[in-house]
Write a protein that holds these residues in place. Sequence first.
Motif, PDB file in Angstrom:
ATOM      1  N   VAL A 143      -1.810 -39.154 -21.347  1.00  0.00           N
ATOM      2  CA  VAL A 143      -2.298 -37.872 -21.875  1.00  0.00           C
ATOM      3  C   VAL A 143      -3.312 -37.252 -20.923  1.00  0.00           C
ATOM      4  CG1 VAL A 143      -3.697 -36.853 -23.716  1.00  0.00           C
ATOM      5  CG2 VAL A 143      -1.804 -38.353 -24.284  1.00  0.00           C
ATOM      6  N   LEU A 144      -4.185 -38.089 -20.350  1.00  0.00           N
ATOM      7  CA  LEU A 144      -5.197 -37.575 -19.432  1.00  0.00           C
ATOM      8  C   LEU A 144      -4.583 -37.106 -18.111  1.00  0.00           C
ATOM      9  CD1 LEU A 144      -8.070 -40.152 -20.002  1.00  0.00           C
ATOM     10  CD2 LEU A 144      -7.951 -37.805 -20.841  1.00  0.00           C
ATOM     11  N   GLN A 145      -3.497 -37.734 -17.690  1.00  0.00           N
ATOM     12  CA  GLN A 145      -2.849 -37.362 -16.435  1.00  0.00           C
ATOM     13  C   GLN A 145      -1.986 -36.111 -16.572  1.00  0.00           C
ATOM     14  OE1 GLN A 145      -0.601 -40.825 -15.338  1.00  0.00           O
ATOM     15  NE2 GLN A 145      -2.174 -41.520 -13.910  1.00  0.00           N
ATOM     16  N   ALA A 146      -1.528 -35.801 -17.747  1.00  0.00           N
ATOM     17  CA  ALA A 146      -0.567 -34.710 -17.951  1.00  0.00           C
ATOM     18  C   ALA A 146      -1.050 -33.376 -17.388  1.00  0.00           C
ATOM     19  CB  ALA A 146      -0.208 -34.585 -19.422  1.00  0.00           C
ATOM     20  N   PRO A 147      -2.278 -32.913 -17.654  1.00  0.00           N
ATOM     21  CA  PRO A 147      -2.690 -31.615 -17.108  1.00  0.00           C
ATOM     22  C   PRO A 147      -2.706 -31.600 -15.578  1.00  0.00           C
ATOM     23  CG  PRO A 147      -4.204 -32.302 -18.836  1.00  0.00           C
ATOM     24  CD  PRO A 147      -3.281 -33.446 -18.568  1.00  0.00           C
ATOM     25  N   VAL A 148      -3.153 -32.682 -14.979  1.00  0.00           N
ATOM     26  CA  VAL A 148      -3.202 -32.757 -13.512  1.00  0.00           C
ATOM     27  C   VAL A 148      -1.787 -32.752 -12.951  1.00  0.00           C
ATOM     28  CG1 VAL A 148      -3.922 -34.183 -11.552  1.00  0.00           C
ATOM     29  CG2 VAL A 148      -5.419 -33.952 -13.546  1.00  0.00           C
ATOM     30  N   ARG A 149      -0.897 -33.526 -13.570  1.00  0.00           N
ATOM     31  CA  ARG A 149       0.500 -33.595 -13.121  1.00  0.00           C
ATOM     32  C   ARG A 149       1.166 -32.220 -13.259  1.00  0.00           C
ATOM     33  NH1 ARG A 149       2.113 -37.743 -16.104  1.00  0.00           N
ATOM     34  NH2 ARG A 149       2.554 -36.368 -17.851  1.00  0.00           N
ATOM     35  N   ASP A 150       0.941 -31.554 -14.385  1.00  0.00           N
ATOM     36  CA  ASP A 150       1.533 -30.226 -14.600  1.00  0.00           C
ATOM     37  C   ASP A 150       1.003 -29.216 -13.579  1.00  0.00           C
ATOM     38  OD1 ASP A 150       2.894 -31.326 -16.708  1.00  0.00           O
ATOM     39  OD2 ASP A 150       1.610 -30.437 -18.263  1.00  0.00           O
ATOM     40  N   PHE A 151      -0.288 -29.263 -13.307  1.00  0.00           N
ATOM     41  CA  PHE A 151      -0.882 -28.360 -12.328  1.00  0.00           C
ATOM     42  C   PHE A 151      -0.282 -28.606 -10.941  1.00  0.00           C
ATOM     43  CE2 PHE A 151      -4.231 -27.368  -9.184  1.00  0.00           C
ATOM     44  CZ  PHE A 151      -4.344 -26.008  -9.416  1.00  0.00           C
ATOM     45  N   ALA A 152      -0.117 -29.866 -10.595  1.00  0.00           N
ATOM     46  CA  ALA A 152       0.470 -30.204  -9.293  1.00  0.00           C
ATOM     47  C   ALA A 152       1.904 -29.693  -9.201  1.00  0.00           C
ATOM     48  CB  ALA A 152       0.427 -31.711  -9.077  1.00  0.00           C
ATOM     49  N   MET A 153       2.662 -29.771 -10.284  1.00  0.00           N
ATOM     50  CA  MET A 153       4.044 -29.274 -10.273  1.00  0.00           C
ATOM     51  C   MET A 153       4.078 -27.757 -10.111  1.00  0.00           C
ATOM     52  SD  MET A 153       5.731 -31.844 -13.119  1.00  0.00           S
ATOM     53  CE  MET A 153       7.012 -30.735 -13.519  1.00  0.00           C
ATOM     54  N   VAL A 154       3.145 -27.048 -10.754  1.00  0.00           N
ATOM     55  CA  VAL A 154       3.085 -25.585 -10.631  1.00  0.00           C
ATOM     56  C   VAL A 154       2.737 -25.203  -9.198  1.00  0.00           C
ATOM     57  CG1 VAL A 154       1.780 -23.533 -11.322  1.00  0.00           C
ATOM     58  CG2 VAL A 154       2.589 -25.142 -13.057  1.00  0.00           C
ATOM     59  N   VAL A 155       1.755 -25.866  -8.609  1.00  0.00           N
ATOM     60  CA  VAL A 155       1.353 -25.576  -7.225  1.00  0.00           C
ATOM     61  C   VAL A 155       2.520 -25.838  -6.290  1.00  0.00           C
ATOM     62  CG1 VAL A 155      -0.159 -26.325  -5.342  1.00  0.00           C
ATOM     63  CG2 VAL A 155      -1.101 -25.949  -7.632  1.00  0.00           C
ATOM     64  N   LYS A 156       3.249 -26.934  -6.506  1.00  0.00           N
ATOM     65  CA  LYS A 156       4.397 -27.254  -5.655  1.00  0.00           C
ATOM     66  C   LYS A 156       5.490 -26.197  -5.824  1.00  0.00           C
ATOM     67  CE  LYS A 156       7.626 -30.990  -4.561  1.00  0.00           C
ATOM     68  NZ  LYS A 156       8.534 -30.146  -3.931  1.00  0.00           N
ATOM     69  N   ALA A 157       5.726 -25.740  -7.049  1.00  0.00           N
ATOM     70  CA  ALA A 157       6.743 -24.712  -7.289  1.00  0.00           C
ATOM     71  C   ALA A 157       6.368 -23.405  -6.602  1.00  0.00           C
ATOM     72  CB  ALA A 157       6.923 -24.489  -8.795  1.00  0.00           C
ATOM     73  N   VAL A 158       5.090 -23.043  -6.661  1.00  0.00           N
ATOM     74  CA  VAL A 158       4.628 -21.828  -5.990  1.00  0.00           C
ATOM     75  C   VAL A 158       4.797 -21.973  -4.483  1.00  0.00           C
ATOM     76  CG1 VAL A 158       2.575 -20.437  -5.470  1.00  0.00           C
ATOM     77  CG2 VAL A 158       3.064 -21.118  -7.828  1.00  0.00           C
ATOM     78  N   ALA A 159       4.447 -23.133  -3.949  1.00  0.00           N
ATOM     79  CA  ALA A 159       4.580 -23.366  -2.507  1.00  0.00           C
ATOM     80  C   ALA A 159       6.058 -23.319  -2.089  1.00  0.00           C
ATOM     81  CB  ALA A 159       3.964 -24.695  -2.131  1.00  0.00           C
ATOM     82  N   ASP A 160       6.914 -23.915  -2.916  1.00  0.00           N
ATOM     83  CA  ASP A 160       8.346 -23.905  -2.607  1.00  0.00           C
ATOM     84  C   ASP A 160       8.908 -22.488  -2.644  1.00  0.00           C
ATOM     85  OD1 ASP A 160       8.295 -26.619  -2.268  1.00  0.00           O
ATOM     86  OD2 ASP A 160       9.212 -27.088  -4.220  1.00  0.00           O
ATOM     87  N   SER A 161       8.444 -21.660  -3.602  1.00  0.00           N
ATOM     88  CA  SER A 161       8.946 -20.301  -3.706  1.00  0.00           C
ATOM     89  C   SER A 161       8.471 -19.471  -2.509  1.00  0.00           C
ATOM     90  CB  SER A 161       8.521 -19.657  -5.017  1.00  0.00           C
ATOM     91  OG  SER A 161       7.157 -19.418  -5.021  1.00  0.00           O
ATOM     92  N   LYS A 162       7.287 -19.754  -1.971  1.00  0.00           N
ATOM     93  CA  LYS A 162       6.788 -19.051  -0.798  1.00  0.00           C
ATOM     94  C   LYS A 162       7.642 -19.393   0.418  1.00  0.00           C
ATOM     95  CE  LYS A 162       2.651 -17.391  -2.221  1.00  0.00           C
ATOM     96  NZ  LYS A 162       2.367 -16.026  -2.269  1.00  0.00           N
ATOM     97  N   ASP A 163       8.097 -20.673   0.490  1.00  0.00           N
ATOM     98  CA  ASP A 163       8.924 -21.103   1.610  1.00  0.00           C
ATOM     99  C   ASP A 163      10.304 -20.460   1.562  1.00  0.00           C
ATOM    100  OD1 ASP A 163       6.890 -22.726   2.513  1.00  0.00           O
ATOM    101  OD2 ASP A 163       7.683 -24.555   1.592  1.00  0.00           O
ATOM    102  N   ASP A 164      10.797 -20.160   0.372  1.00  0.00           N
ATOM    103  CA  ASP A 164      12.118 -19.590   0.206  1.00  0.00           C
ATOM    104  C   ASP A 164      12.155 -18.089   0.460  1.00  0.00           C
ATOM    105  OD1 ASP A 164      13.018 -22.082  -0.431  1.00  0.00           O
ATOM    106  OD2 ASP A 164      12.990 -21.762  -2.606  1.00  0.00           O
ATOM    107  N   GLU A 165      11.015 -17.392   0.413  1.00  0.00           N
ATOM    108  CA  GLU A 165      10.982 -15.954   0.618  1.00  0.00           C
ATOM    109  C   GLU A 165      11.287 -15.615   2.087  1.00  0.00           C
ATOM    110  OE1 GLU A 165       7.244 -14.324  -0.621  1.00  0.00           O
ATOM    111  OE2 GLU A 165       7.527 -14.952  -2.700  1.00  0.00           O
ATOM    112  N   PRO A 166      12.082 -14.569   2.299  1.00  0.00           N
ATOM    113  CA  PRO A 166      12.357 -14.175   3.689  1.00  0.00           C
ATOM    114  C   PRO A 166      11.095 -13.567   4.336  1.00  0.00           C
ATOM    115  CG  PRO A 166      13.427 -12.676   2.140  1.00  0.00           C
ATOM    116  CD  PRO A 166      12.792 -13.763   1.351  1.00  0.00           C
ATOM    117  N   ALA A 167      10.967 -13.789   5.611  1.00  0.00           N
ATOM    118  CA  ALA A 167       9.808 -13.261   6.335  1.00  0.00           C
ATOM    119  C   ALA A 167       9.951 -11.754   6.448  1.00  0.00           C
ATOM    120  CB  ALA A 167       9.728 -13.885   7.720  1.00  0.00           C
ATOM    121  N   ALA A 168       8.869 -11.030   6.320  1.00  0.00           N
ATOM    122  CA  ALA A 168       8.909  -9.580   6.379  1.00  0.00           C
ATOM    123  C   ALA A 168       8.453  -9.041   7.689  1.00  0.00           C
ATOM    124  CB  ALA A 168       8.077  -8.966   5.280  1.00  0.00           C
TER     125      ALA A 168
END
Length: 168
Positions: A143-168
Amino acid sequence: MKQDVLAAKQAQVDEIAKQLVGAKSVIVVDYLGLTVEQATEMRAELREQGATMQVVKNTILRRAAEKAGVEGLEEYFVGPTAIAYSETDPVGPAKIAAKFAKDVDAVEIKGGIIEGKAATLEQIQELATLPDRDGLLSMLVSVLQAPVRDFAMVVKAVADSKDDEPAA
């Protein structure tokens, strides 16, 4: 000689009363018909959980409960009686007693004490269904790890989406 016997019994009452007061839980069981092997196995399992089991005369138990200030147990001090108790784990003795009561016809839970108050068979069985200390601790860590794990997954998803965007 009689004074020696009385003094020994009073010492036993004092010791049991001290255990009743200091224990997180005390389970009162009827053990009639339990084989030596089964009793040894039950004691060993209790010892692994940091609990103890001992056979005590009902009159000693009555007097010890009275001295410890625990009321409502008198009806359980009939017939062959053993107590299983733990000073650290309230769930362990209940789990083991319930397991043996289910597996071995000779063991019957009569009642007990939970946190200093008399408990019925139903309350003991309910206590036995709870996870043990290690299980509760692992649930707490999860239970104590869940918020940290969820936050890490969101940060990773944001980072992955930035990598997928075409360069402008």
